[in-house]
Design a protein around this motif. Structure first.
Motif: not given
Ligand code: HEC
Ligand code: HEC
Length: 325
Positions: A64-65, A68-69, A93, A95, A97, A116, A122, A129, A131-133, A167, A169
């Motif tokens: 799941l993570c 993308c990250h 982009n 971010l 983590i 979150f 947050r 938005p 695209f962060m599931p 980002n 947006f």
């Molecule tokens: C489809 C792509 C995608 C997946 C899958 C994904 N993320 Fe993200 N995530 C993003 C994007 C794009 C952002 C930035 C959103 C923004 O700019 O507000 C983000 C933001 C975040 C942030 C916020 C960071 C900050 O500094 O604000 C966290 C924490 C995070 N993700 C954790 C996770 C975790 C843990 C998983 C798996 C359980 C996960 N993400 C899965 C795309 C993804």
């Protein structure tokens, strides 16, 4: 006649003004903010980082993570640019983590992470938005495992200052986030992982909540129901227009049991190979964004297969991606 034209001109003028005002409103309003309202239990959350949880969390991250990250240039979860997002979202982009307290999420509390991941909100009220599931139906224990893993000494999470700029947006993302897609609510009661002996319930959990197979494999990200996945348009019927890293269209496959357009004629062995190793039984690989789910066990893949037998078949002949040359 003249008068009519005049009225028409006025009306058009007013409509143009209203549209202009609406666009300006979205432009300046940006992504909406929401109140950060954790329950006392969430505020006090302190996840014990035992090794079972860390291992489970690492496995969930591969599902799941990481996709993308993880930035292949740094080998860490420092974020990456996402040319594989639908072009309408513009340049986005993910971010950083890693454990870094300023550039990563080292300063977040367990409760803030939990809130979150469930809602996308947050501590400062800003919202990530679509695209962060968000993970509103994942079992509590699996949420804790992700958090335990995020805190762990996994080398891919070591504090790192490298990151992409925040980002900016585009209008479409602002429109979606103001008008169509909203934060899911916190679960009202505890969510547990179904027992493996209840194969179909367990398979549903693995497919819908743990791996979110349905999210890619239904018709359209914008017509999904994250709280009740089975209400998503074209549930498991494929055709979702996804992109690869080159920005080419790779529609998802119909994985309902329809015998002509789905996978109703497949064997369990073919399904295992496709799910776990992205092998196409017709020859060659299945293409990204389908990725190998190598960390799933036989019990889990077989349970997804059993569950998919219960999903209503959909007739939808997807025109599949053909690599050039
Ligand atoms: C489809 C792509 C995608 C997946 C899958 C994904 N993320 Fe993200 N995530 C993003 C994007 C794009 C952002 C930035 C959103 C923004 O700019 O507000 C983000 C933001 C975040 C942030 C916020 C960071 C900050 O500094 O604000 C966290 C924490 C995070 N993700 C954790 C996770 C975790 C843990 C998983 C798996 C359980 C996960 N993400 C899965 C795309 C993804
Ligand atoms: C990130 C999006 C995404 C996720 C998540 C995803 N898939 Fe896929 N899947 C695809 C795409 C895209 C294809 C089509 C690839 C191609 O045409 O080469 C595909 C193809 C398949 C196929 C091949 C079907 C056929 O007719 O060839 C199977 C089986 C499959 N996925 C099962 C799963 C299962 C089970 C899960 C969850 C464990 C899953 N997928 C999760 C995007 C995804």
């Amino acid at each position: 006649m003249k008068r009519l034209l005049k009225i028409l001109a006025y009306t058009l003028g007013i409509v143009a003004l209203l549209i202009g005002a609406f666009v300006a409103y979205l432009h300046f309003k940006g992504i909406p903010t929401y109140p950060y309202k954790p329950t006392p239990e969430i505020s006090a959350l302190n996840v014990a980082p035992d090794s079972t949880r860390v291992a489970r969390g690492a496995k969930i991250a591969t599902l799941l993570c990481n996709e993308c990250h993880k930035d292949n240039a740094t080998g860490r979860l420092t974020g990456r640019s996402m040319p594989d997002l639908p072009a309408v979202f513009g340049k986005v982009n993910s971010l950083n983590i890693t454990h870094h307290p300023e550039h990563g999420i080292g300063a977040w509390t367990d409760g803030e992470l939990y809130y979150f991941l469930r809602t996308g909100i947050r501590k400062d009220g800003s919202w990530a938005p679509p695209f962060m599931p968000k993970f509103p139906i994942m079992a509590d224990e699996d949420m804790y495992s992700i958090i335990a893993w995020l805190r762990s000494d996994d080398p891919s999470l070591a504090a790192d200052t490298r990151e992409y700029p925040p980002n900016a947006f585009n209008l479409f993302t602002k429109f979606l986030s103001n008008m169509a897609i909203f934060p899911p609510p916190l679960p009202e009661r505890a969510i547990t992982i179904p027992d493996t002996t209840d194969q179909i319930a367990f398979g549903k959990y693995v497919a819908d909540a743990l791996c979110a197979c349905y999210a890619c494999h239904s018709a359209d990200f914008a017509k999904q129901d994250a709280l009740h996945p089975e209400k998503s348009l074209g549930f498991y019927g494929g055709g979702n227009p996804m992109l690869n890293y080159e920005g080419e269209l790779v529609p998802t496959a119909n994985i309902t049991m329809d015998k002509e357009t789905g996978i109703g004629n497949w064997t369990l062995e073919q399904f295992r190979e496709a799910t776990r190793y992205a092998k196409n039984p017709r020859g060659g690989p299945l293409h990204y964004p389908m990725f190998p789910h190598t960390t799933l066990t036989d019990t889990e893949v077989d349970a997804i297969w059993a569950y998919l037998q219960t999903v209503p078949p959909i007739k939808n002949a997807v025109v599949r991606y053909q690599p050039k040359n």
